[in-house]
Design a protein around this motif. Structure first.
Motif, PDB file in Angstrom:
ATOM      1  N   ALA A 125       0.825  -1.208   0.000  1.00 24.76           N
ATOM      2  CA  ALA A 125       0.000   0.000   0.000  1.00 24.76           C
ATOM      3  C   ALA A 125       0.857   1.255   0.000  1.00 24.76           C
ATOM      4  CB  ALA A 125      -0.943  -0.008   1.206  1.00 24.76           C
ATOM      5  N   GLN A 126       1.973   1.236   0.768  1.00 32.05           N
ATOM      6  CA  GLN A 126       2.856   2.399   0.806  1.00 32.05           C
ATOM      7  C   GLN A 126       3.486   2.670  -0.554  1.00 32.05           C
ATOM      8  OE1 GLN A 126       5.690   1.523   3.872  1.00 32.05           O
ATOM      9  NE2 GLN A 126       4.279   1.964   5.560  1.00 32.05           N
ATOM     10  N   SER A 127       3.899   1.630  -1.246  1.00 33.28           N
ATOM     11  CA  SER A 127       4.550   1.825  -2.546  1.00 33.28           C
ATOM     12  C   SER A 127       3.555   2.266  -3.609  1.00 33.28           C
ATOM     13  CB  SER A 127       5.236   0.532  -2.986  1.00 33.28           C
ATOM     14  OG  SER A 127       4.290  -0.509  -3.154  1.00 33.28           O
ATOM     15  N   LEU A 128       2.309   1.773  -3.524  1.00 30.57           N
ATOM     16  CA  LEU A 128       1.306   2.144  -4.525  1.00 30.57           C
ATOM     17  C   LEU A 128       0.762   3.544  -4.309  1.00 30.57           C
ATOM     18  CD1 LEU A 128      -0.676  -1.216  -4.739  1.00 30.57           C
ATOM     19  CD2 LEU A 128       0.751  -0.219  -6.524  1.00 30.57           C
ATOM     20  N   SER A 129       0.586   3.950  -3.058  1.00 30.37           N
ATOM     21  CA  SER A 129       0.017   5.267  -2.753  1.00 30.37           C
ATOM     22  C   SER A 129       0.791   5.906  -1.610  1.00 30.37           C
ATOM     23  CB  SER A 129      -1.463   5.131  -2.366  1.00 30.37           C
ATOM     24  OG  SER A 129      -2.225   4.659  -3.457  1.00 30.37           O
ATOM     25  N   PRO A 130       1.955   6.489  -1.918  1.00 30.48           N
ATOM     26  CA  PRO A 130       2.736   7.122  -0.840  1.00 30.48           C
ATOM     27  C   PRO A 130       2.074   8.351  -0.255  1.00 30.48           C
ATOM     28  CG  PRO A 130       3.724   7.541  -3.002  1.00 30.48           C
ATOM     29  CD  PRO A 130       2.640   6.539  -3.226  1.00 30.48           C
ATOM     30  N   HIS A 131       1.023   8.882  -0.954  1.00 24.60           N
ATOM     31  CA  HIS A 131       0.353  10.072  -0.430  1.00 24.60           C
ATOM     32  C   HIS A 131      -0.647   9.734   0.669  1.00 24.60           C
ATOM     33  CE1 HIS A 131      -2.370   8.389  -3.427  1.00 24.60           C
ATOM     34  NE2 HIS A 131      -3.354   9.012  -2.821  1.00 24.60           N
ATOM     35  N   MET A 132      -0.987   8.451   0.852  1.00 27.98           N
ATOM     36  CA  MET A 132      -1.919   8.059   1.910  1.00 27.98           C
ATOM     37  C   MET A 132      -1.181   7.926   3.233  1.00 27.98           C
ATOM     38  SD  MET A 132      -4.100   5.120  -0.113  1.00 27.98           S
ATOM     39  CE  MET A 132      -4.617   4.425   1.453  1.00 27.98           C
TER      40      MET A 132
END
Length: 500
Positions: free
Chosen positions: A442-449
Motif C-alpha cells: 500500500a505504501q509503494s502504490l500510494s505514498p500520499h496516503m
C-alpha cells in the motif's frame, strides 16, 4: 436534389460521414470547389471537435517539467499544488485524496482523479483516467497526424497537405481561414501551423477581430506559453466580452497556480453574465480544488438555482454531505440523479453506501449488486468490492470483508486501500509478516496516503522495531499534513508510541 444542399442538410443533422462522402464526390468532379472544400473541412472538424473550455488534462510533461511556479512556498489557501492549507471543513481528514492532495470530487472530470506526482516513476505509473489504463499524455487521447491540406483533393493522398499550404493567401480570406484553422487545430492537432495561420490572419484583419485573438490564445495555451495566452485573451476581452473568453482566461490562471485570480476573473464575468452556470461551476471547482468545501458547496447550490438538472452540482453536493456525516441528505441528491436518468455503477455504489450509513440495510446489498452488474471496467468493480468489504466489517463479518478486499485486488492489483485494509485484518489475526507485506504494498502504490504509514508504524511498535516505527510515523504525519492539519493524527500517535 442539389448534392451540395444535401451535404449541408446532412451537416446540420450531424451526419458527418455522409456529408464527407458527398463533398468528396463533388471535389472529385471539381477539385477547386471552395464551398464543398469548406463544408468537408467543417464536417471533418466536427467529428473530432472537443470543447477546449471544459476539457483540460495535465500530461506527464506538464506535471514534471512545470517551470511556471512563482512562489515555492505559497500562502495558505492560495495554491492548488498544496490545497491542504485551505478550509476543508469537518470532512477534510477522512475524505479520499488524489496523489496531489486534492479531494476526489463527486463528479469525474479532467484533473480530479489524477494528481501531480513528485517523481517521473509516479507520473508514469499513477495518472490514469476512467476510460484508459495508460498514463495520460499531453495529447489527451487525440492522434497527432503527419501533415495532411491543399485545395487539390486526391483519392489516395491526404485531404489537406499542410506542407504545401500558402498560409498568407488563406489568412486574407476569412471565409476559408476560420474553417481551415479549426481543421488544423482540432482534426490535425498541429498547433504550430495553426498558430502561424492565426497570427497571419490576425495581422490581415488589422488586429480588430477578437475571434482570431482567442485562437491565438488557445494555441499559446496548448504550447505552454501561458503569459502570451493571457495577453491574447485579455486583448480579446477588451474587444468582445464573451463567456468563453472569461473561462479561457481562468484556465490560464489555474495552470499558473493562481486560483484566486481565476476566481476573480469568473466573478467579473458573472457581473456581465449573471447566472451563467459554466462560470459558477468553474468557481466551485476551484474552491473544491483548494479544499474550501464551504464556498464550493455554496456555488454549486447557486448553479442549481439557475439549472436544477445540473448533474455535476448535484453529485458534488451529495458527495460533500456524505463526507460531512449526513448520508440521509446525500441519499436525497443521489435519488434525484436516479430520477433524472443517470444509471451507472458509480451511482448505485454511492446509494448503497448512503443506505448503509443511514441504517437502511434492506437496500444496501441490492444497490451493491446492481452496481456490480453495471460495472464496465476493473477499476469500478474493485471499488464496489472494496465498499462491500467495508459494509461487511461494519456488520462484524470480518471473513466476508477479507474476501471482498481480496476480490478488489483481483479486479485491480493497484488498489492501495484494499491492501491497507487486508494488512489491518492480518495484523488483527496476529499474522505479522503478511500484514507487513500488505502495508508495504500500500505504501509503494500510494505514498500520499497516511493510513498505511500509520498502520505500519503500529506494527513495528508491536514487534519492537522502534526506529522503523518512528520513521513510518514521521511519514504518516508528513502525508497527513499535506491534506490537512496534523494535530489530530499527532494525538493518536502519542497515544500509540511513547517515543513521540
Amino acid at each position: 436534389m442539389d448534392p451540395l444542399y444535401l451535404a449541408m442538410s446532412l451537416y446540420r443533422r450531424r451526419k458527418y460521414d455522409d456529408c464527407v462522402k458527398i463533398c468528396s464526390q463533388l471535389l472529385e468532379k471539381n477539385p477547386y470547389d471552395q464551398a464543398s472544400w469548406s463544408l468537408k473541412t467543417r464536417a471533418l472538424t466536427a467529428q473530432v471537435y472537443v470543447d477546449e473550455v471544459d476539457v483540460d488534462e495535465e500530461g506527464i510533461a506538464e506535471m514534471i517539467m512545470d517551470d511556471n511556479a512563482i512562489a515555492q512556498v505559497a500562502r495558505p489557501g492560495t495554491s492548488l499544488k498544496k490545497p491542504g492549507t485551505g478550509q476543508g471543513g469537518p470532512s477534510a481528514g477522512i475524505r479520499p485524496m488524489s496523489q496531489s492532495g486534492r479531494p476526489l470530487s463527486g463528479f469525474v472530470r479532467p484533473g480530479t482523479q489524477s494528481g501531480r506526482p513528485g517523481t517521473m516513476e509516479q507520473a508514469i505509473r499513477t495518472p490514469r483516467t476512467a476510460h484508459t489504463a495508460r498514463p495520460v499524455t499531453s495529447a489527451s487521447g487525440r492522434f497527432v497526424r503527419l501533415g495532411t491540406a491543399s485545395m487539390l483533393s486526391t483519392p489516395d493522398g491526404p485531404f489537406i497537405n499542410l506542407a504545401r499550404l500558402n498560409f498568407s493567401k488563406y489568412a486574407a480570406r476569412p471565409n476559408l481561414a476560420k474553417a481551415l484553422f479549426e481543421y488544423i487545430f482540432h482534426h490535425e492537432n498541429d498547433v504550430r501551423n495553426a498558430l502561424q495561420l492565426a497570427a497571419l490572419a490576425t495581422e490581415a484583419c488589422q488586429f480588430k477581430d477578437w475571434w482570431w485573438k482567442v485562437q491565438l490564445g488557445k494555441c499559446y495555451y496548448r504550447l505552454g506559453m501561458y503569459r502570451e495566452a493571457e495577453q491574447q485573451f485579455k486583448s480579446a476581452l477588451k474587444q468582445q466580452e464573451m463567456v468563453d473568453i472569461y473561462l479561457y482566461l481562468s484556465k490560464v490562471y489555474v495552470r499558473l497556480d493562481q486560483p484566486l485570480t481565476a476566481i476573480e476573473i469568473c466573478k467579473q464575468g458573472l457581473e456581465k453574465f449573471p447566472g451563467e452556470t459554466t462560470m459558477l461551476t468553474c468557481i466551485a471547482r476551484i474552491y473544491e480544488g483548494l479544499m474550501d468545501m464551504i464556498n464550493a458547496v455554496k456555488y454549486y447550490k447557486d448553479v442549481l438555482k439557475c439549472d436544477n438538472t445540473h448533474i455535476e452540482a448535484i453529485a458534488c453536493i451529495a458527495n460533500h454531505h456524505f463526507y460531512s456525516d449526513q448520508p440521509e441528505i446525500a441519499l436525497r441528491f443521489y435519488r434525484r440523479l436516479l430520477q433524472m436518468g443517470v444509471y451507472n455503477s458509480e451511482l448505485f455504489n454511492n446509494i448503497g453506501l448512503c443506505c448503509f450509513y443511514s441504517q437502511q440495510y434492506d437496500m444496501t446489498l441490492s444497490c451493491f449488486e446492481r452496481a456490480l452488474s453495471l460495472a464496465n471496467d476493473d477499476n469500478s468493480t474493485a471499488d464496489v468490492w472494496y465498499n462491500i468489504g467495508h459494509v461487511a466489517l461494519g456488520i462484524g463479518d470480518t471473513n466476508l470483508g477479507y474476501q471482498c478486499f481480496r476480490l478488489a485486488i483481483s479486479s485491480n492489483n493497484d488498489h492501495a486501500e484494499a491492501y491497507n485494509n487486508l494488512g489491518a485484518l492480518e495484523l488483527r489475526k496476529g499474522r505479522i509478516e503478511q500484514a507487513r507485506a500488505f502495508f508495504q504494498s500500500a505504501q509503494s502504490l500510494s505514498p500520499h496516503m497516511f493510513e498505511p504509514h500509520f498502520n505500519y508504524a503500529s506494527l513495528c511498535d508491536q514487534i519492537g522495531d522502534l526506529q522503523s516505527s518512528y520513521n513510518s510515523a514521521q511519514r504518516a504525519v508528513s502525508a497527513y499534513n499535506d491534506h490537512c492539519d496534523s494535530k489530530d493524527l499527532l494525538k493518536q500517535l502519542k497515544k500509540h508510541f511513547a517515543l513521540l
